[in-house]
Design a protein around this motif. Structure first.
Motif, short mmCIF file in Angstrom:
data_model
loop_
_atom_site.label_atom_id
_atom_site.label_comp_id
_atom_site.label_asym_id
_atom_site.label_seq_id
_atom_site.Cartn_x
_atom_site.Cartn_y
_atom_site.Cartn_z
N TYR A 58 0.84 -1.20 0.00
CA TYR A 58 0.00 0.00 0.00
C TYR A 58 0.88 1.25 0.00
CZ TYR A 58 -3.65 -3.19 1.75
OH TYR A 58 -4.54 -4.22 1.92
N VAL A 59 0.35 2.30 -0.58
CA VAL A 59 0.99 3.59 -0.41
C VAL A 59 0.80 4.01 1.05
CG1 VAL A 59 -1.06 4.93 -1.08
CG2 VAL A 59 1.24 5.89 -1.42
N ASP A 60 1.77 4.70 1.60
CA ASP A 60 1.74 5.01 3.03
C ASP A 60 0.47 5.76 3.43
OD1 ASP A 60 5.33 5.62 3.51
OD2 ASP A 60 4.15 3.78 3.47
N SER A 61 -0.03 6.61 2.57
CA SER A 61 -1.15 7.47 2.94
C SER A 61 -2.47 6.71 3.15
CB SER A 61 -1.36 8.55 1.89
OG SER A 61 -1.64 7.98 0.63
N VAL A 62 -2.55 5.46 2.70
CA VAL A 62 -3.79 4.71 2.87
C VAL A 62 -3.65 3.54 3.83
CG1 VAL A 62 -4.42 5.34 0.51
CG2 VAL A 62 -3.52 3.04 0.97
N LYS A 63 -2.46 3.30 4.33
CA LYS A 63 -2.25 2.17 5.24
C LYS A 63 -3.13 2.32 6.48
CE LYS A 63 2.48 0.98 3.86
NZ LYS A 63 3.91 0.95 4.25
N GLY A 64 -3.80 1.24 6.85
CA GLY A 64 -4.69 1.27 7.99
C GLY A 64 -6.10 1.71 7.65
N ARG A 65 -6.30 2.24 6.44
CA ARG A 65 -7.64 2.69 6.02
C ARG A 65 -8.18 1.88 4.86
NH1 ARG A 65 -8.28 7.66 3.93
NH2 ARG A 65 -6.17 7.79 3.07
N PHE A 66 -7.31 1.49 3.95
CA PHE A 66 -7.72 0.75 2.76
C PHE A 66 -7.28 -0.71 2.88
CE2 PHE A 66 -7.70 4.49 -0.53
CZ PHE A 66 -8.50 5.23 0.34
N THR A 67 -8.08 -1.59 2.33
CA THR A 67 -7.72 -3.01 2.29
C THR A 67 -8.00 -3.55 0.89
OG1 THR A 67 -8.31 -3.30 4.63
CG2 THR A 67 -8.12 -5.28 3.28
N ILE A 68 -6.98 -4.16 0.31
CA ILE A 68 -7.14 -4.78 -1.00
C ILE A 68 -7.28 -6.28 -0.82
CG2 ILE A 68 -4.65 -5.04 -1.45
CD1 ILE A 68 -5.27 -4.33 -4.40
N SER A 69 -8.15 -6.88 -1.62
CA SER A 69 -8.33 -8.32 -1.57
C SER A 69 -8.66 -8.82 -2.97
CB SER A 69 -9.46 -8.70 -0.60
OG SER A 69 -10.69 -8.12 -1.02
N ARG A 70 -8.42 -10.10 -3.20
CA ARG A 70 -8.72 -10.64 -4.51
C ARG A 70 -9.46 -11.96 -4.38
NH1 ARG A 70 -3.21 -11.76 -7.73
NH2 ARG A 70 -4.51 -13.11 -8.99
N ASP A 71 -10.31 -12.19 -5.35
CA ASP A 71 -11.06 -13.44 -5.46
C ASP A 71 -10.53 -14.13 -6.71
OD1 ASP A 71 -12.87 -15.48 -5.97
OD2 ASP A 71 -14.58 -14.33 -5.26
N ASN A 72 -9.65 -15.09 -6.52
CA ASN A 72 -9.00 -15.73 -7.67
C ASN A 72 -9.99 -16.49 -8.54
OD1 ASN A 72 -6.40 -14.79 -7.00
ND2 ASN A 72 -6.07 -16.51 -5.61
N ALA A 73 -11.00 -17.06 -7.92
CA ALA A 73 -11.97 -17.83 -8.68
C ALA A 73 -12.77 -16.94 -9.63
CB ALA A 73 -12.91 -18.56 -7.73
N LYS A 74 -12.92 -15.68 -9.26
CA LYS A 74 -13.72 -14.75 -10.06
C LYS A 74 -12.86 -13.73 -10.80
CE LYS A 74 -17.83 -15.10 -7.14
NZ LYS A 74 -18.83 -14.35 -6.31
N ASN A 75 -11.53 -13.88 -10.69
CA ASN A 75 -10.62 -12.91 -11.32
C ASN A 75 -10.99 -11.48 -10.97
OD1 ASN A 75 -9.07 -14.89 -12.55
ND2 ASN A 75 -10.21 -14.82 -14.47
N THR A 76 -11.23 -11.27 -9.69
CA THR A 76 -11.72 -9.98 -9.22
C THR A 76 -10.85 -9.47 -8.08
OG1 THR A 76 -13.99 -10.53 -9.84
CG2 THR A 76 -13.70 -8.77 -8.25
N VAL A 77 -10.66 -8.17 -8.05
CA VAL A 77 -9.96 -7.53 -6.95
C VAL A 77 -10.87 -6.45 -6.38
CG1 VAL A 77 -8.81 -5.79 -8.39
CG2 VAL A 77 -7.78 -6.49 -6.21
N HIS A 78 -10.82 -6.32 -5.06
CA HIS A 78 -11.63 -5.33 -4.37
C HIS A 78 -10.73 -4.38 -3.59
CE1 HIS A 78 -15.13 -7.82 -5.23
NE2 HIS A 78 -14.47 -8.85 -4.72
N LEU A 79 -11.20 -3.16 -3.43
CA LEU A 79 -10.51 -2.20 -2.59
C LEU A 79 -11.52 -1.60 -1.63
CD1 LEU A 79 -7.76 -0.80 -2.07
CD2 LEU A 79 -8.60 1.09 -3.50
#
Length: 125
Positions: A58-79
């Protein structure tokens, strides 16, 4: 191949938004997916990225506030973006490094820095 982003919008400071990006097409595998953003008059910057092993950065300015995750089965990423601030206002772009194929000759290709269309995130004070 297409990266379809969704989930942007207008929110008050302190609020939350969830961005999603779905990859579709002749995708064999996705090495990494991430989100970049570009505010008016500024350069595009990496916000968050997740690789095929689930490692994130993560960029420092979003650490602790943003979370990225991915669903490999659906080829999807969420923020998931929490505690949004006016300085988070930007156009957010989905990005991926992926392998596509096979083509009609049976070949696979690696594509790096493949971009989706942007989605606007506006945070009001």
């Amino acid at each position: 191949v297409q990266l379809q982003a969704s989930g942007g919008g207008l929110v008050q400071a302190g609020g939350s938004l969830r961005l999603s990006c779905a990859a579709s097409g002749s995708i064999f595998s996705i090495n990494a997916m991430g989100w970049y953003r570009q505010a008016p008059g500024k350069q595009r910057e990496l916000v968050a990225r997740v690789d095929s092993g689930g490692r994130t950065n993560y960029v420092d300015s979003v650490k602790g506030r943003f979370t990225i995750s991915r669903d490999n089965a659906k080829n999807t990423v969420h923020l998931q973006m929490n505690s949004l601030q006016p300085e988070d206002t930007a156009v957010y772009y989905c990005n991926a490094d992926l392998q596509v194929g096979p083509d009609t000759s049976g070949y696979y290709y690696t594509i790096t820095d493949y971009w989706g269309q942007g989605t606007q995130v506006t945070v009001s004070s």
